[in-house]
Design a protein around this motif. Structure first.
Motif, PDB file in Angstrom:
ATOM      1  N   THR A 123       0.908  -1.113  -0.040  1.00 35.08           N
ATOM      2  CA  THR A 123       0.206  -0.079  -0.088  1.00 35.08           C
ATOM      3  C   THR A 123       0.814   1.201  -0.099  1.00 35.08           C
ATOM      4  O   THR A 123       1.859   1.129   0.362  1.00 35.08           O
ATOM      5  CB  THR A 123      -0.832   0.008   1.294  1.00 35.08           C
ATOM      6  OG1 THR A 123      -1.760   1.313   1.340  1.00 35.08           O
ATOM      7  CG2 THR A 123      -0.274   0.003   2.429  1.00 35.08           C
ATOM      8  N   ARG A 125      -0.380   3.915   1.303  1.00 33.47           N
ATOM      9  CA  ARG A 125      -1.102   4.548   2.489  1.00 33.47           C
ATOM     10  C   ARG A 125       0.196   4.434   3.744  1.00 33.47           C
ATOM     11  O   ARG A 125       1.056   3.539   3.970  1.00 33.47           O
ATOM     12  CB  ARG A 125      -2.136   4.064   3.072  1.00 33.47           C
ATOM     13  CG  ARG A 125      -3.406   3.699   2.301  1.00 33.47           C
ATOM     14  CD  ARG A 125      -3.923   4.761   1.632  1.00 33.47           C
ATOM     15  NE  ARG A 125      -4.668   4.457   0.558  1.00 33.47           N
ATOM     16  CZ  ARG A 125      -5.207   5.374  -0.500  1.00 33.47           C
ATOM     17  NH1 ARG A 125      -4.994   6.742  -0.435  1.00 33.47           N
ATOM     18  NH2 ARG A 125      -6.261   4.928  -1.084  1.00 33.47           N
ATOM     19  N   GLU A 211      -7.428  -1.856  -0.373  1.00 33.45           N
ATOM     20  CA  GLU A 211      -6.519  -1.357  -1.161  1.00 33.45           C
ATOM     21  C   GLU A 211      -6.648  -1.916  -2.415  1.00 33.45           C
ATOM     22  O   GLU A 211      -6.954  -3.316  -2.455  1.00 33.45           O
ATOM     23  CB  GLU A 211      -5.218  -1.408  -0.518  1.00 33.45           C
ATOM     24  CG  GLU A 211      -4.955  -0.443   0.685  1.00 33.45           C
ATOM     25  CD  GLU A 211      -4.839   0.858   0.270  1.00 33.45           C
ATOM     26  OE1 GLU A 211      -3.860   1.351   0.011  1.00 33.45           O
ATOM     27  OE2 GLU A 211      -5.943   1.684   0.584  1.00 33.45           O
ATOM     28  N   MET A 214      -0.572  -1.218  -5.431  1.00 32.24           N
ATOM     29  CA  MET A 214       0.722  -0.634  -4.749  1.00 32.24           C
ATOM     30  C   MET A 214       1.141   0.306  -5.738  1.00 32.24           C
ATOM     31  O   MET A 214       0.912   0.216  -6.772  1.00 32.24           O
ATOM     32  CB  MET A 214       1.529  -1.616  -4.424  1.00 32.24           C
ATOM     33  CG  MET A 214       2.041  -2.543  -5.203  1.00 32.24           C
ATOM     34  SD  MET A 214       3.243  -3.849  -4.798  1.00 32.24           S
ATOM     35  CE  MET A 214       4.622  -2.979  -4.143  1.00 32.24           C
ATOM     36  N   GLN A 284      -2.614   9.628   4.272  1.00 28.47           N
ATOM     37  CA  GLN A 284      -3.546   8.845   3.307  1.00 28.47           C
ATOM     38  C   GLN A 284      -4.042   9.428   2.254  1.00 28.47           C
ATOM     39  O   GLN A 284      -4.932   9.216   1.688  1.00 28.47           O
ATOM     40  CB  GLN A 284      -4.705   8.033   4.327  1.00 28.47           C
ATOM     41  CG  GLN A 284      -3.939   6.990   5.232  1.00 28.47           C
ATOM     42  CD  GLN A 284      -5.128   6.205   5.842  1.00 28.47           C
ATOM     43  OE1 GLN A 284      -5.881   5.871   5.047  1.00 28.47           O
ATOM     44  NE2 GLN A 284      -4.773   5.649   7.024  1.00 28.47           N
ATOM     45  N   SER A 357      -2.602  -5.000  -4.684  1.00 21.79           N
ATOM     46  CA  SER A 357      -2.106  -4.790  -3.405  1.00 21.79           C
ATOM     47  C   SER A 357      -2.568  -5.994  -2.613  1.00 21.79           C
ATOM     48  O   SER A 357      -3.922  -6.542  -2.676  1.00 21.79           O
ATOM     49  CB  SER A 357      -2.746  -3.478  -2.857  1.00 21.79           C
ATOM     50  OG  SER A 357      -2.605  -3.369  -1.413  1.00 21.79           O
TER      51      SER A 357
END
Length: 476
Positions: A123, A125, A211, A214, A284, A357
């Protein structure tokens, strides 16, 4: 009055449960069946010739019909029983021939207090600060560790969480590790960060949002990959990223293809031309930053270095999830515009190059302890043989990575093992299958338990220390 049925003691782990007839011990792995301890799960045997789903072969059963076991069957440690207490030989020490060579496979279920789980979460995030405590049911079970390229990394378990804290901490840590290793979903709460639902082989769910992708790379890498795609369609491109934000006109990739300067100024720490660190705090938003408006990272445009009214600017994240298109007005202020059709293809190309992801779960265990005595009478020779590559260590039939250095520290991808391969004992500790395969000559040279070597057919007839059955499955 009649006397209550007598309980019998199980010595398969340090807990030493007294088990009543028809009941299982605290681990649910051993039971009292008619006054004897039996292993409740079947030994798992892998074969290339058996379809998925497999079949059951009774072990040490009087009614065994003698049906042949597949010639290529490989007995795993799953369901085999343990060497505990470790003065006794491993449950199965099986002789075989591989390409004419005499081989031995030593099979056991190892009890691990020294073990952990490494979780790779694909991810962009920001999940939490490095070193932050990771909790399950409010109990500390691990921590956030160093992020890797496009992934956040979490370490779960270890002896200090299993045995060094409260009973609740040890119990919850063990349960979380067991669930993760057996492919179940576990919710992790990160101090000063996110809540993440993790399951091996599945996309992570971060704060309730699944998610999808990536990042394709950092901002600099994205420019290196796609600068040619943008040339002639736009005057400037900024790829926003928490780690390295890229600016195409300044970047070496842009210089090589003759991209003219634009007079742009980025608020951040300039590393090398076209590469900026710390344009925002992690979060995020855009590219793993806190940004909801990417214009926050832009300073005043410099007309002496190429800024002009009508200059076209594309800002995009490293996943292509966020993008915005601007045109500079007469005051050199970026004015939002609809993304031109010819630029949509480049944004979609970033998305296309982002991999799915996923969560990856690796079990890490230290097998350098007394379980080695169940393999050989001179345990250090087993360690040296594994380190030298003369002994092949597998876990449930899956390939392992052996860490260099002292001891036998290995890692294995839990998705490579058959379902339900891991167990636990309430000390608390995890139970993982191990198989040591080496030549018969090398096995005897290290002080192997020669008197306990049996063929596969003998093992099927005689079974192990505890009565059980065997399930034959297709090799993963």
């Amino acid at each position: 009055m009649t006397d209550a049925p007598e309980k019998i003691r199980c010595d398969a782990c340090p807990v030493m449960c007294y088990i009543a007839p028809g009941q299982t011990g605290a681990c649910d792995r051993y039971a009292n069946a008619g006054g004897r301890i039996v292993r409740t799960d079947p030994v798992v045997m892998l074969s290339h010739t058996v379809e998925s789903g497999g079949r059951i072969v009774p072990f040490a059963a009087r009614d065994w019909d003698g049906a042949p076991v597949p010639a290529d069957a490989f007995v795993t440690g799953i369901g085999s029983g343990t060497t505990y207490p470790d003065y006794k030989p491993a449950p199965f020490i099986i002789a075989s021939q591989v390409d004419g060579a005499d081989m031995v496979t030593v099979v056991t279920e190892a009890i691990f207090s020294y073990c952990g789980v490494k979780v790779k979460i694909d991810t962009d995030r920001f999940l939490g600060p490095e070193g932050a405590v990771v909790r399950v049911e409010g109990e500390p079970v691990g921590h956030v560790t160093t992020a890797e390229y496009g992934s956040q990394m979490i370490s779960i378990g270890g002896v200090h969480h299993l045995t060094g804290g409260t009973k609740a901490e040890g119990r919850v840590t063990c349960a979380a590790m067991l669930a993760l290793c057996n492919g179940e979903a576990v919710e992790l709460a990160i101090d000063d960060g996110s809540t993440v639902l993790v399951q091996a082989g599945q996309a992570p769910i971060v704060d309730g949002v699944r998610e999808r992708r990536m990042r394709v790379g950092c901002g600099s890498a994205t420019i290196g990959m796609f600068a040619m795609q943008w040339q002639g369609l736009v005057d400037e491109v900024v790829v926003v990223d928490d780690h390295i934000t890229g600016v195409v006109s300044e970047h070496q990739a842009g210089k090589v293809i003759g991209w003219p300067p634009t007079g742009i100024r980025i608020k951040g720490h300039r590393s090398t031309p076209g590469r900026y660190f710390r344009v925002s705090e992690p979060g995020q938003g855009w590219g793993g930053t806190r940004l909801t408006d990417p214009l926050e990272i832009l300073g005043e445009w410099n007309p002496k270095k190429g800024a002009r009214p009508g200059l076209r600017l594309l800002m995009v994240s490293t996943t292509g999830e966020q993008f915005a298109y601007y045109v500079l007005d007469d005051s050199l202020r970026p004015v939002p515009q609809d993304l031109p059709q010819d630029l949509k293809a480049s944004v979609e190309l970033i998305d296309e190059n982002c991999e799915s992801s996923l969560c990856t779960v690796l079990f890490v265990g230290g097998a350098g302890g007394s379980l080695r005595a169940g393999v050989a009478k001179n345990p250090v020779r087993l360690t040296r043989s594994v380190q030298a590559g003369a002994t092949r260590l597998t876990s449930g039939g899956a390939e392992t990575y052996i860490w260099p250095g002292g001891g036998i520290t290995f890692m294995v991808d839990v998705t490579r093992l058959p379902k339900g391969a891991f167990g636990h004992v309430p000390t608390p500790a995890l139970v993982a299958p191990l198989e040591f395969t080496l030549s018969r000559a090398d096995y005897l040279a290290m002080g192997g338990h020669e008197e306990n070597i049996r063929t596969l057919d003998q093992s099927v007839v005689e079974g192990g220390e505890y009565p059980t059955a065997a399930r034959v499955e297709a090799w993963p």
